[in-house]
Design an enzyme around this catalytic site. Structure first.
Site, PDB file in Angstrom:
ATOM      1  N   ALA A  46       0.821  -1.213   0.000  1.00 34.27           N
ATOM      2  CA  ALA A  46       0.000   0.000   0.000  1.00 34.27           C
ATOM      3  C   ALA A  46       0.852   1.258   0.000  1.00 34.27           C
ATOM      4  O   ALA A  46       0.643   2.176  -0.802  1.00 34.27           O
ATOM      5  CB  ALA A  46      -0.943  -0.010   1.202  1.00 34.27           C
ATOM      6  N   GLU A  47       1.825   1.315   0.895  1.00 38.40           N
ATOM      7  CA  GLU A  47       2.602   2.551   1.035  1.00 38.40           C
ATOM      8  C   GLU A  47       3.548   2.754  -0.143  1.00 38.40           C
ATOM      9  O   GLU A  47       3.716   3.874  -0.636  1.00 38.40           O
ATOM     10  CB  GLU A  47       3.385   2.524   2.350  1.00 38.40           C
ATOM     11  CG  GLU A  47       2.509   2.368   3.595  1.00 38.40           C
ATOM     12  CD  GLU A  47       2.170   0.919   3.912  1.00 38.40           C
ATOM     13  OE1 GLU A  47       1.447   0.686   4.899  1.00 38.40           O
ATOM     14  OE2 GLU A  47       2.610   0.005   3.172  1.00 38.40           O
ATOM     15  N   GLY A 234     -16.696   4.070  -2.413  1.00 40.26           N
ATOM     16  CA  GLY A 234     -16.694   3.209  -3.577  1.00 40.26           C
ATOM     17  C   GLY A 234     -16.992   3.966  -4.854  1.00 40.26           C
ATOM     18  O   GLY A 234     -16.543   5.103  -5.055  1.00 40.26           O
ATOM     19  N   ALA A 235     -17.768   3.343  -5.727  1.00 45.17           N
ATOM     20  CA  ALA A 235     -18.075   3.940  -7.026  1.00 45.17           C
ATOM     21  C   ALA A 235     -18.931   5.197  -6.901  1.00 45.17           C
ATOM     22  O   ALA A 235     -19.031   5.977  -7.854  1.00 45.17           O
ATOM     23  CB  ALA A 235     -18.782   2.917  -7.909  1.00 45.17           C
ATOM     24  N   ALA A 238     -16.648  10.189  -2.788  1.00 45.42           N
ATOM     25  CA  ALA A 238     -15.965  10.323  -1.496  1.00 45.42           C
ATOM     26  C   ALA A 238     -16.378  11.626  -0.833  1.00 45.42           C
ATOM     27  O   ALA A 238     -16.696  12.612  -1.513  1.00 45.42           O
ATOM     28  CB  ALA A 238     -14.450  10.284  -1.673  1.00 45.42           C
ATOM     29  N   GLY A 263      -7.456   2.224  -4.039  1.00 44.33           N
ATOM     30  CA  GLY A 263      -7.409   3.005  -2.810  1.00 44.33           C
ATOM     31  C   GLY A 263      -6.073   3.700  -2.617  1.00 44.33           C
ATOM     32  O   GLY A 263      -6.023   4.861  -2.197  1.00 44.33           O
ATOM     33  N   ASP A 264      -4.998   3.002  -2.946  1.00 47.56           N
ATOM     34  CA  ASP A 264      -3.666   3.609  -2.833  1.00 47.56           C
ATOM     35  C   ASP A 264      -3.517   4.753  -3.836  1.00 47.56           C
ATOM     36  O   ASP A 264      -2.960   5.807  -3.520  1.00 47.56           O
ATOM     37  CB  ASP A 264      -2.588   2.561  -3.080  1.00 47.56           C
ATOM     38  CG  ASP A 264      -2.676   1.380  -2.138  1.00 47.56           C
ATOM     39  OD1 ASP A 264      -3.124   1.575  -0.994  1.00 47.56           O
ATOM     40  OD2 ASP A 264      -2.310   0.268  -2.545  1.00 47.56           O
ATOM     41  N   ASP A 300      -1.470  -3.485  -9.793  1.00 51.27           N
ATOM     42  CA  ASP A 300      -1.681  -2.524  -8.715  1.00 51.27           C
ATOM     43  C   ASP A 300      -1.305  -1.107  -9.113  1.00 51.27           C
ATOM     44  O   ASP A 300      -1.819  -0.144  -8.544  1.00 51.27           O
ATOM     45  CB  ASP A 300      -0.840  -2.916  -7.488  1.00 51.27           C
ATOM     46  CG  ASP A 300      -1.427  -4.095  -6.731  1.00 51.27           C
ATOM     47  OD1 ASP A 300      -2.025  -4.966  -7.376  1.00 51.27           O
ATOM     48  OD2 ASP A 300      -1.274  -4.149  -5.506  1.00 51.27           O
TER      49      ASP A 300
END
Length: 344
Positions: A46-47, A234-235, A238, A263-264, A300
């Site tokens: 993630a990071e 989600g879709a 936010a 998300g990242d 990713d």
């Protein structure tokens, strides 16, 4: 909110991202792990995903972590460094291995999705407040963390508690909750993650991982401390809570190739716009665009749209933004897409 950071520190970068990255093995075709005949090697974390996207978008970024003194560690350091990320603060552990994992090709949200982690006892799981270079951690205008690190070991949890403790002179602390239930053992993960989030300045949390809370307002009530709280829906879009202000921005429609890394990428887009001191609406739109870039590729990581093209999309009026639809290859065609949505 504009990050300031340690302005007199040597070699200051825009963002320091701390956390484990692993070598990822992506399947050559759909199906159960037992049936997939071969895998393609990639990177996942993630990071480090956030670090790579930010570096590709033109920011100075440092990754702080630990990997084994092995071939997989070499690959991670070289690959993440190839994005322009400073990897000089990555510790090479001669006694512990680099973590790896395998996953199926399906959507992570589906029942058929499988992930096989081989990260127990990894080099990164041995990170602690004693092994991480404090000067490197404090060298960014922003320090980006996630809840995944806290789940790796008691030492990692102690490190996260130290980094999210509120103290004068620290960088702006960004924290992505990233609740992964499969990583937690014999610990009240929701309580731990809430405590860590309360110490951060900027928090990202998906409404689907927010401890059973079913509205952005409920999440804010549970986390009143962070100056900025981003609730990902989600879709749908936010919502950002910044002091007393509440801002919702819908996500554009996306033809999803693989629901991984979004998300990242969203966090990277939001942080990039934060570093540029853009308004809240624009920060959210940049987050959505970066997420769309990740959603329209198989892995990713995706190449972000060029900044000037993304800025053109972000500047669309609400009606044009609502007509926006993004599919595979859109980051290469951003300017043409912006022109098309301007025409009713």
């Amino acid at each position: 909110m504009t990050p300031t950071g340690p302005c007199n520190a040597p070699d200051v970068v825009d963002v320091v991202a701390l956390g484990e990255s692993m070598v990822t093995f992506l399947p050559s075709r759909p199906g159960r792990l037992a049936d997939v005949p071969s895998f393609e090697r990639g990177i996942g974390g993630a990071e480090s995903n956030v670090a790579c996207v930010l570096a590709a978008a033109g920011h100075s970024v440092r990754w702080v972590s630990a990997v084994g003194a092995d071939g997989f560690g070499d690959h991670l350091v070289e690959e993440i460094g190839s994005y322009g990320v400073d990897v000089a603060s990555v510790r090479r552990d001669p006694t512990r291995p680099t973590g790896i994992y395998f996953r199926t090709a399906g959507d992570r949200a589906g029942d058929a999705h499988e992930v096989a982690y081989y990260r127990a006892g990894s080099a990164a799981s041995a990170m602690s407040a004693d092994t991480v270079d404090p000067a490197a951690v404090r060298s960014g205008r922003v320090l980006h963390l996630s809840g995944i690190t806290a789940a790796l070991s008691p030492d990692c949890l102690g490190l996260m508690r130290a980094l999210t403790a509120r103290r004068p002179g620290r960088p702006l602390v960004s924290f992505d909750v990233n609740h992964r239930p499969g990583l937690w053992r014999d610990t009240d993960a929701p309580a731990v993650l809430r405590d860590l989030a309360r110490g951060a300045d900027l928090v990202f949390v998906g409404q689907d991982e927010a401890w059973g809370l079913h509205s952005p307002d409920a999440v804010r009530a549970a986390l009143p401390e962070p100056e900025v709280l981003v609730v990902k829906q989600g879709a749908a879009g936010a919502t950002v809570f910044e002091r007393r202000d509440v801002t919702f921005v819908p996500a554009p429609r996306v033809d999803v190739v693989a629901a991984v890394g979004a998300g990242d990428a969203f966090a990277a887009g939001f942080l990039s716009a934060t570093l540029r001191a853009l308004p809240v609406r624009d920060r959210l739109r940049h987050g959505h665009l970066m997420a769309a870039a990740a959603l329209t590729v198989p892995g990713d990581l995706a190449s972000p749209p060029a900044r000037d093209h993304a800025d053109r999309l972000v500047a669309l009026d609400d009606a044009a933004w609502g007509r926006l639809r993004l599919g595979p290859g859109w980051t290469e065609e951003t300017q043409r897409a912006a022109e098309e949505v301007r025409t009713p």
